[in-house]
Structure formats: structure tokens, C-alpha cells
Design a protein around this motif. Sequence first.
Motif, PDB file in Angstrom:
ATOM      1  N   THR A 255       0.827  -1.203   0.000  1.00  0.00           N
ATOM      2  CA  THR A 255       0.000   0.000   0.000  1.00  0.00           C
ATOM      3  C   THR A 255       0.863   1.256   0.000  1.00  0.00           C
ATOM      4  OG1 THR A 255      -1.649  -1.228   1.270  1.00  0.00           O
ATOM      5  CG2 THR A 255      -1.927   1.157   1.151  1.00  0.00           C
ATOM      6  N   MET A 256       1.977   1.231   0.727  1.00  0.00           N
ATOM      7  CA  MET A 256       2.872   2.390   0.749  1.00  0.00           C
ATOM      8  C   MET A 256       3.523   2.625  -0.609  1.00  0.00           C
ATOM      9  SD  MET A 256       4.708   2.518   4.515  1.00  0.00           S
ATOM     10  CE  MET A 256       5.510   0.922   4.410  1.00  0.00           C
ATOM     11  N   SER A 257       3.482   1.626  -1.488  1.00  0.00           N
ATOM     12  CA  SER A 257       4.030   1.786  -2.831  1.00  0.00           C
ATOM     13  C   SER A 257       3.073   2.532  -3.761  1.00  0.00           C
ATOM     14  CB  SER A 257       4.358   0.411  -3.434  1.00  0.00           C
ATOM     15  OG  SER A 257       5.281  -0.294  -2.630  1.00  0.00           O
ATOM     16  N   LEU A 266       1.269   5.025   6.023  1.00  0.00           N
ATOM     17  CA  LEU A 266       2.388   5.341   6.907  1.00  0.00           C
ATOM     18  C   LEU A 266       1.887   5.732   8.288  1.00  0.00           C
ATOM     19  CD1 LEU A 266       5.410   5.785   7.314  1.00  0.00           C
ATOM     20  CD2 LEU A 266       5.130   8.103   6.412  1.00  0.00           C
ATOM     21  N   THR A 267       0.854   6.565   8.350  1.00  0.00           N
ATOM     22  CA  THR A 267       0.326   7.013   9.636  1.00  0.00           C
ATOM     23  C   THR A 267      -0.236   5.857  10.451  1.00  0.00           C
ATOM     24  OG1 THR A 267      -0.220   9.180   8.704  1.00  0.00           O
ATOM     25  CG2 THR A 267      -1.328   8.561  10.747  1.00  0.00           C
ATOM     26  N   ARG A 268      -1.064   5.036   9.814  1.00  0.00           N
ATOM     27  CA  ARG A 268      -1.654   3.910  10.529  1.00  0.00           C
ATOM     28  C   ARG A 268      -0.597   2.908  10.981  1.00  0.00           C
ATOM     29  NH1 ARG A 268      -7.088   2.447   6.926  1.00  0.00           N
ATOM     30  NH2 ARG A 268      -8.299   4.297   7.525  1.00  0.00           N
ATOM     31  N   SER A 269       0.375   2.663  10.135  1.00  0.00           N
ATOM     32  CA  SER A 269       1.415   1.684  10.471  1.00  0.00           C
ATOM     33  C   SER A 269       2.282   2.176  11.621  1.00  0.00           C
ATOM     34  CB  SER A 269       2.280   1.412   9.239  1.00  0.00           C
ATOM     35  OG  SER A 269       1.494   0.934   8.176  1.00  0.00           O
ATOM     36  N   LEU A 270       2.682   3.446  11.590  1.00  0.00           N
ATOM     37  CA  LEU A 270       3.485   4.002  12.685  1.00  0.00           C
ATOM     38  C   LEU A 270       2.722   3.960  14.001  1.00  0.00           C
ATOM     39  CD1 LEU A 270       5.318   7.097  11.134  1.00  0.00           C
ATOM     40  CD2 LEU A 270       6.374   5.069  12.157  1.00  0.00           C
ATOM     41  N   MET A 319      10.143   1.368  14.597  1.00  0.00           N
ATOM     42  CA  MET A 319       9.599   2.519  13.875  1.00  0.00           C
ATOM     43  C   MET A 319      10.562   2.988  12.789  1.00  0.00           C
ATOM     44  SD  MET A 319       7.486   4.722  16.748  1.00  0.00           S
ATOM     45  CE  MET A 319       8.884   5.002  17.837  1.00  0.00           C
ATOM     46  N   LEU A 320      11.861   2.893  13.061  1.00  0.00           N
ATOM     47  CA  LEU A 320      12.845   3.235  12.036  1.00  0.00           C
ATOM     48  C   LEU A 320      12.760   2.275  10.859  1.00  0.00           C
ATOM     49  CD1 LEU A 320      16.007   4.152  14.157  1.00  0.00           C
ATOM     50  CD2 LEU A 320      14.757   5.670  12.611  1.00  0.00           C
ATOM     51  N   GLN A 321      12.555   1.006  11.147  1.00  0.00           N
ATOM     52  CA  GLN A 321      12.428   0.029  10.066  1.00  0.00           C
ATOM     53  C   GLN A 321      11.249   0.372   9.158  1.00  0.00           C
ATOM     54  OE1 GLN A 321      11.187  -3.984  11.155  1.00  0.00           O
ATOM     55  NE2 GLN A 321      12.572  -4.833   9.632  1.00  0.00           N
ATOM     56  N   LEU A 322      10.127   0.754   9.742  1.00  0.00           N
ATOM     57  CA  LEU A 322       8.960   1.128   8.953  1.00  0.00           C
ATOM     58  C   LEU A 322       9.249   2.351   8.083  1.00  0.00           C
ATOM     59  CD1 LEU A 322       5.976   0.571   8.334  1.00  0.00           C
ATOM     60  CD2 LEU A 322       5.400   2.109  10.210  1.00  0.00           C
ATOM     61  N   LEU A 323       9.960   3.337   8.646  1.00  0.00           N
ATOM     62  CA  LEU A 323      10.291   4.537   7.875  1.00  0.00           C
ATOM     63  C   LEU A 323      11.243   4.218   6.723  1.00  0.00           C
ATOM     64  CD1 LEU A 323      10.699   7.174  10.742  1.00  0.00           C
ATOM     65  CD2 LEU A 323       8.851   7.020   9.060  1.00  0.00           C
ATOM     66  N   ALA A 376      10.254  13.527  10.009  1.00  0.00           N
ATOM     67  CA  ALA A 376       9.979  14.838   9.419  1.00  0.00           C
ATOM     68  C   ALA A 376      10.140  14.809   7.901  1.00  0.00           C
ATOM     69  CB  ALA A 376      10.921  15.878  10.037  1.00  0.00           C
ATOM     70  N   VAL A 377      11.215  14.185   7.420  1.00  0.00           N
ATOM     71  CA  VAL A 377      11.457  14.110   5.976  1.00  0.00           C
ATOM     72  C   VAL A 377      10.360  13.306   5.280  1.00  0.00           C
ATOM     73  CG1 VAL A 377      13.009  13.179   4.217  1.00  0.00           C
ATOM     74  CG2 VAL A 377      13.956  14.408   6.177  1.00  0.00           C
ATOM     75  N   SER A 378       9.968  12.185   5.882  1.00  0.00           N
ATOM     76  CA  SER A 378       8.967  11.316   5.251  1.00  0.00           C
ATOM     77  C   SER A 378       7.631  12.032   5.094  1.00  0.00           C
ATOM     78  CB  SER A 378       8.788  10.043   6.080  1.00  0.00           C
ATOM     79  OG  SER A 378       9.968   9.260   6.058  1.00  0.00           O
ATOM     80  N   TYR A 379       7.186  12.698   6.135  1.00  0.00           N
ATOM     81  CA  TYR A 379       5.894  13.378   6.034  1.00  0.00           C
ATOM     82  C   TYR A 379       5.955  14.587   5.119  1.00  0.00           C
ATOM     83  CZ  TYR A 379       3.081  10.567   9.162  1.00  0.00           C
ATOM     84  OH  TYR A 379       2.354   9.528   9.700  1.00  0.00           O
TER      85      TYR A 379
END
Length: 401
Positions: A255-257, A266-270, A319-323, A376-379
Motif C-alpha cells: 500500500t505504501m508503494s 504510513l500514519t496507521r502503520s506508525l 519505527m525506524l524500520q517502517l520509515l 519529518a522528511v517522510s511526512y
Amino acid sequence: MAVMSIATYGFTMIAARMLGPGSYGALVAMMNTLLVVSVLQLGLQATAARRISSTPDHVAQIEQNILRVTWRASLVLGVVMLALSPVVNQVLRLDSMPTAILMALIAVPMTMMGGQAGILQGERRWYPLAVLYLANGVPRLLIGWALIAWRPDEFTAMVGVALGQVIPVLVGWWTLRHTRQPGIDTTDHRLREVVRETLHNSQALLAFFALSNVDIIVARNVLDDHAAGLYAGGLILSKAVLFLPQFVVVVAFPTMSTVSERRKALTRSLTAVALLGAGATIGAAVLPELAMIFVGGAEYAAIEPKLWLFAILGTFLSMLQLLVYAVIARQGQHSIHLVWVTLACMVALGLTTTSVSGLLAVVIGADAVLFAALLAVSYWIVRHPAPVQETAPRTTEAAAA
């Protein structure tokens, strides 16, 4: 995936109890090195899953080229690891060349599984993917337990890992044995393009896994064997918290793709990962005696007051792995540089420490700063569309238009 994680955790817990801090520290160093080596496996999986989920019309071409690249990459990695076995033996202070060579043999089937899992993940074939993950965890627990009971040393434990790693490859081969009917081919999914993206994804994952596993290598060089073994015992809890929400990453990645869905995913997963980590941290703080049972028992009692800190470390890592996977999903080029910079700073500062508490403080601090920066960069990128290098490769039709 939950059963696989429990089985993997059970293997490490059994090894910690039966081997003792000294031998277990060596085993953890080898397992963490294999985690770093597994970046090629995960890079292949991410490449297959992203390409199939984003362009399902080309699944036959992608599957064929992914499997082709997977077999070749596995053999090449095995040869490279074999050539580096003397270096691995020296750096990890194994004092056993056969054990170092065994790590090279494990790398081959471990990498083969990556391409197989990525195809199933991209096609969202959750049932056969679940069977593949079960085969990756349960046999290691059963075989490893039996071999350690027979001969409790790090070499025998790694033999159990090697035998257990072959079974998921057989499961993947059986699941994908039928050749798909040819579909629409495109130059975007040629062998060269698949290799290029695999190397990019592997480099991104290498940065993360090096960051999440370098601390035990630092520990074995700045602390004595007993203290390094205690630190390794605490990392059992960190790794449990890291891999507990692994299913979130696997399900959310396709889905993130997709550009239109990646912010929500990203929000729900984090949120899910943070809640799981908070629960583990509170549990370790309120019931440290119970947590010690899973860490390794009375021999590791010295780290009992610090278990909640190891749980915090695991939460930041998850959380870093998800990012990092979010960066891979959008094919980001520059965000991973932050991970490499943090790794260098962590090693430099870690080598100045002389205690478990000091090293733990350095590692948690570095991960926290990196998390804030990547978040911050991701969002920012998700909210404002990225330039060409931060987006997926254009299709042939789009390029022609």
C-alpha cells in the motif's frame, strides 16, 4: 509471522539459557551479522513486492526476472561470504573458521527465500506467504533446540540455523513451481532494471540493519566477554520488540508503494508499531522479573533494571524500520544518507564507552535523533510530491507520452 517471530525468539531464549553469556555473545554476534547480510534477501523481496503491486499487468515478466536474479545473487553472496570468512572470524572473535564458513553457507538459502517471499507478498498471496514464514521459524526452533541439547556450543547452534534455513526455500519452490502465462512485457522490468532496484533497496536496508546490529559488535570490542554477553541478553528483548510488529511492515508495504494511499498507510502503520512498542516497554518496566524469564534467567540478572530501556531501543528500531521501508516504497534516494551518518556517529561514540549503561545510552540517543529526522522528511515528502528521484520509475508508456 507471529508464530515465526515466537519460534525465532524461542530459539534465542533457549540458546541463551543453554549456552551461557560467553558462548551466547558469540552466537548473537553471528546472528546479527547474518541479519546485516540478509539485506540482499530483503532487497529482493522489496523489489518484487513493489514492482508486482504497482504494475500487476507485468507479473509474469517480473516473477521470471526476480527468480533469475535471486538464484544468481544467492550464489554470488555465498562465494563472497566464503572469501570473507577469515575476516568474519577475526572481527567477531569466533576463534573457529568452520563456524565462520558455516555463515557463508547459511547466506545462500536465506537470500533465495527473499525473492520467493517478495513475489507472494506483491501478489498478496497471504496464505502461501504465511506457510513460507512458518517454515522459516518453526524448523529452526525444533532442529536448533535438539542440536544445542546434544552439544551446547555456538557451532552446533549455527548448524541448526543452517538446516532450518533450507526448508522455507523448498516451500517457496513448491509454491512457485508453476510457470505463469506470459503477460505484457515492458522495458521497465528488464533484468538490468530489477538488478538496479535490488541493489538500491539492499543498500537502504543494509544501512538500517547495520545500524540496528552494530552495537553488539561494538560491545564485544569495548566490554569484556561477560558484560558483552549481558548486553546481548538485553538485546533479546530489543529484537523481540523490533520483530513483533513485522507483520505491519509486510502488509503495509504494497500500500505504501501506491502514491494515493501511502500517507494514510504510513500514519496507521506508525501508530500500530508505536502502540505495540509502548505496551512492551510498560510491561518490561512493571514486570521486570517476568521479562527476565524470557531474556535468559538468573545469569543475566544484572541487566534486569535496564530491561525497559532495551524495550525502548526495540521500539525506536521498529519505527525506524517502517520509515526505511516507506523510503523504499517511494524509491527515495537521499533519505538513507541520514542512516549512514547516524551509524558512523554511533560507532564513534560507542567505542568511547566502558559500560553496558553507557553503550545503551549512546545507541538509544542516536536512534531517537534519526527517528525524528526521518519522520519529518517522510511526512514532508508524502505531503509534497517528491522530485523524479524520489518517485517510482516511469513506465514506458508514460515516458513515450
